[in-house]
Design an enzyme around this catalytic site. Structure first.
Site, PDB file in Angstrom:
ATOM      1  N   PHE A 105       0.953  -1.111  -0.001  1.00 29.32           N
ATOM      2  CA  PHE A 105      -0.026  -0.011  -0.099  1.00 29.32           C
ATOM      3  C   PHE A 105       1.049   1.247   0.060  1.00 29.32           C
ATOM      4  CE2 PHE A 105      -2.608  -3.548   2.152  1.00 29.32           C
ATOM      5  CZ  PHE A 105      -3.515  -3.458   1.352  1.00 29.32           C
ATOM      6  N   LEU A 106       1.789   1.258  -1.229  1.00 27.05           N
ATOM      7  CA  LEU A 106       2.644   2.430  -1.075  1.00 27.05           C
ATOM      8  C   LEU A 106       2.401   3.285  -2.275  1.00 27.05           C
ATOM      9  CD1 LEU A 106       6.091   0.074  -1.277  1.00 27.05           C
ATOM     10  CD2 LEU A 106       4.678   1.054   0.823  1.00 27.05           C
ATOM     11  N   GLU A 130       3.569   6.449  -4.419  1.00 24.38           N
ATOM     12  CA  GLU A 130       4.847   6.987  -5.010  1.00 24.38           C
ATOM     13  C   GLU A 130       4.940   8.521  -4.496  1.00 24.38           C
ATOM     14  OE1 GLU A 130       5.662   6.679  -9.133  1.00 24.38           O
ATOM     15  OE2 GLU A 130       4.332   4.669  -9.274  1.00 24.38           O
ATOM     16  N   PHE A 132      -8.061  12.316  -0.603  1.00 26.18           N
ATOM     17  CA  PHE A 132      -8.469  12.022  -2.042  1.00 26.18           C
ATOM     18  C   PHE A 132      -9.899  12.825  -2.385  1.00 26.18           C
ATOM     19  CE2 PHE A 132      -5.408   8.884  -1.602  1.00 26.18           C
ATOM     20  CZ  PHE A 132      -4.924   8.574  -3.066  1.00 26.18           C
ATOM     21  N   LEU A 133      -9.584  14.141  -1.775  1.00 27.48           N
ATOM     22  CA  LEU A 133     -10.989  15.034  -2.098  1.00 27.48           C
ATOM     23  C   LEU A 133     -10.637  16.027  -3.090  1.00 27.48           C
ATOM     24  CD1 LEU A 133     -13.106  15.087   0.918  1.00 27.48           C
ATOM     25  CD2 LEU A 133     -13.726  14.045  -1.037  1.00 27.48           C
ATOM     26  N   CYS A 188      -0.891   2.827 -10.761  1.00 24.69           N
ATOM     27  CA  CYS A 188      -1.731   1.613 -10.077  1.00 24.69           C
ATOM     28  C   CYS A 188      -3.154   1.778 -10.420  1.00 24.69           C
ATOM     29  CB  CYS A 188      -1.610   1.748  -8.532  1.00 24.69           C
ATOM     30  SG  CYS A 188       0.095   1.360  -7.989  1.00 24.69           S
TER      31      CYS A 188
END
Length: 439
Positions: A150-151, A153, A247-248, A258
């Site tokens: 769950f990396l 970048e 993530f908004l 990914c």
């Protein structure tokens, strides 16, 4: 547990981060790659990947003897207690995950593995891959474990060493517990599961994030049509602990190594069991639509046509903090602009030249020279600190399209330019009213 003898196959983002971080936890790690030149560079401590903290960990591991790099997996695994498969699983034909690299490594090492050595999939693989690998190896004494990464970048080292959770799945509870203990010093919660559930966790997480990003981009479009401000809307949403703030942020669409391949792969997995995952296919379609809306916004700033327009692009990497161009929305937008006849000059602090269809420069101020429009496509913080008066002096036009809502509109207005973002009210160029007294 004591130090384990680990082999990591693959030295990309996931493999190199996994190897260097496991070595920093005290394990003896051998990283394997097929590229001899790359192995030579890494053995000298030269890391090509732009990832904060990674080069330091590699250098430290080499210095203390916990980390080494070799060519060829077969010989390397003969004394291993665990082998992490960190090879690419790109999008294949039709959107399914391409497992040829996983299968090639499995075929290479299968009969060379010592009894009891765990084969651990770190790469993102479809549900059923652990079972498939176990069948290929054909040995009861070699357990297969799913341990998804769950990396992110740009923060991969931090994510590895400070995980929200560690997911381990296997049909061998003993092997699953052993892999979980490799991370004991991280004091993170460990989710022990069957292999299929562990494999599905990674897809479930990434695809949920894609859904969230597509949703906020849809909301941004609605804000523009209704005269609302997406920054204020998401601020109000983010205080809700059920939703959170991550993530908004609206943008030119999601991309990277990914989300595009994982969303497509999960759609294919769903199709294989006769399930129409309409919510996910809609999110993928919305992502394409967002790119097209950004192109239309830029075309509008050029007077409605892109043929012959000179566009200055700030940012090419798929996100700030990395030099990765894989499925970059910045490149996707730039590609469409070029196909519609625009002349593109681009700058990214982590990307050099050699990109077809555009001129890549090494100075951000060069993108403004004679530009009809300047477009921000990647959220590098340094773009906020540009001298926008100097940028304005170089530009032919006076529009800045900020697809990341990164810039302060007041700074752009003070430079005599117009600003428009995503889901926010447009800030038009200030008009100076001259009177007889002022002359």
């Amino acid at each position: 547990m004591g130090a384990a003898r680990i082999v990591v196959v693959g030295t990309g983002y996931v493999g190199l981060t996994t190897g260097a971080c496991l070595a920093s936890l005290g394990h003896r790690v051998t990283c394997v790659d097929v590229d001899e030149a790359k192995v030579t560079r890494l053995s000298m401590g030269r890391v090509d990947i732009l990832e904060p903290g990674l080069a330091d960990l590699v250098e430290r591991g080499l210095a203390n003897g916990q980390l080494s790099f070799v060519v060829g997996a077969r010989a390397a695994v003969r004394e291993a207690e665990g082998v992490f498969l960190c090879v690419p699983t790109p999008m294949g034909a039709g959107g399914s995950a391409d497992l040829r690299a996983v299968e090639a490594v499995t075929a290479e090492i299968g009969d060379a593995l010592p009894a009891g050595c765990a084969v651990i999939t770190k790469s993102t693989v479809p549900v059923g891959t652990a079972k498939r690998i176990r069948a290929m190896i054909g040995r009861r004494d070699v357990p297969v474990v799913a341990n998804p990464e769950f990396l992110r970048e740009g923060t991969a080292v931090r994510d590895f060493l400070n995980p929200d959770r560690i997911v381990v799945g296997s049909d061998s509870p003993t092997a699953a517990r052993w892999v979980g203990e490799l991370y004991a010093d991280l004091a993170a919660p460990v989710v022990l599961a069957d292999a299929a559930s562990a494999e599905l966790v990674k897809y479930a997480a990434n695809c949920f994030l894609a859904l969230k990003l597509s949703y906020v981009n849809s909301m941004a479009e609605l804000c523009e049509r209704l005269g609302a401000d997406i920054d204020l809307v998401t601020e109000g949403m983010g205080y809700d602990r059920r939703i959170g703030r991550t993530f908004l942020k609206p943008g030119p669409g999601w991309g990277g190594s990914c989300l595009p391949k994982d969303t497509s792969a999960l759609v294919k997995v769903a199709e294989s069991v006769d399930y129409d995952f309409r919510m996910l296919t809609s999110a993928i379609g919305e992502n394409i639509a967002q790119r097209d809306r950004v192109v239309a916004k830029i075309a509008g700033a050029c007077g409605g046509t892109l043929a012959g327009a000179r566009i200055g692009v700030l940012g090419l990497a798929f996100k700030a903090g990395t030099n990765d161009l894989r499925d970059s929305p910045a490149l996707a937008v730039s590609s469409v602009l070029g196909a519609l006849g625009a002349e593109i000059t681009a700058y990214d602090p982590a990307v050099s030249g050699g990109i077809d269809g555009m001129t890549v420069v090494d100075d951000p101020y060069q993108v403004a020279k004679d530009a009809d429009v300047v477009v921000v496509l990647t959220e590098w913080a340094e773009f906020r600190n540009l001298d926008w008066l100097a940028m304005a002096e170089e530009m032919e036009g006076d529009d800045v399209v900020d697809t990341r809502n990164l810039l302060d509109p007041r700074v752009i207005l003070d430079a005599g330019l117009s600003w428009q973002g995503i889901g926010r009210p447009r800030a038009a160029k200030r008009q100076v009213a001259f009177t007889a007294d002022a002359l």
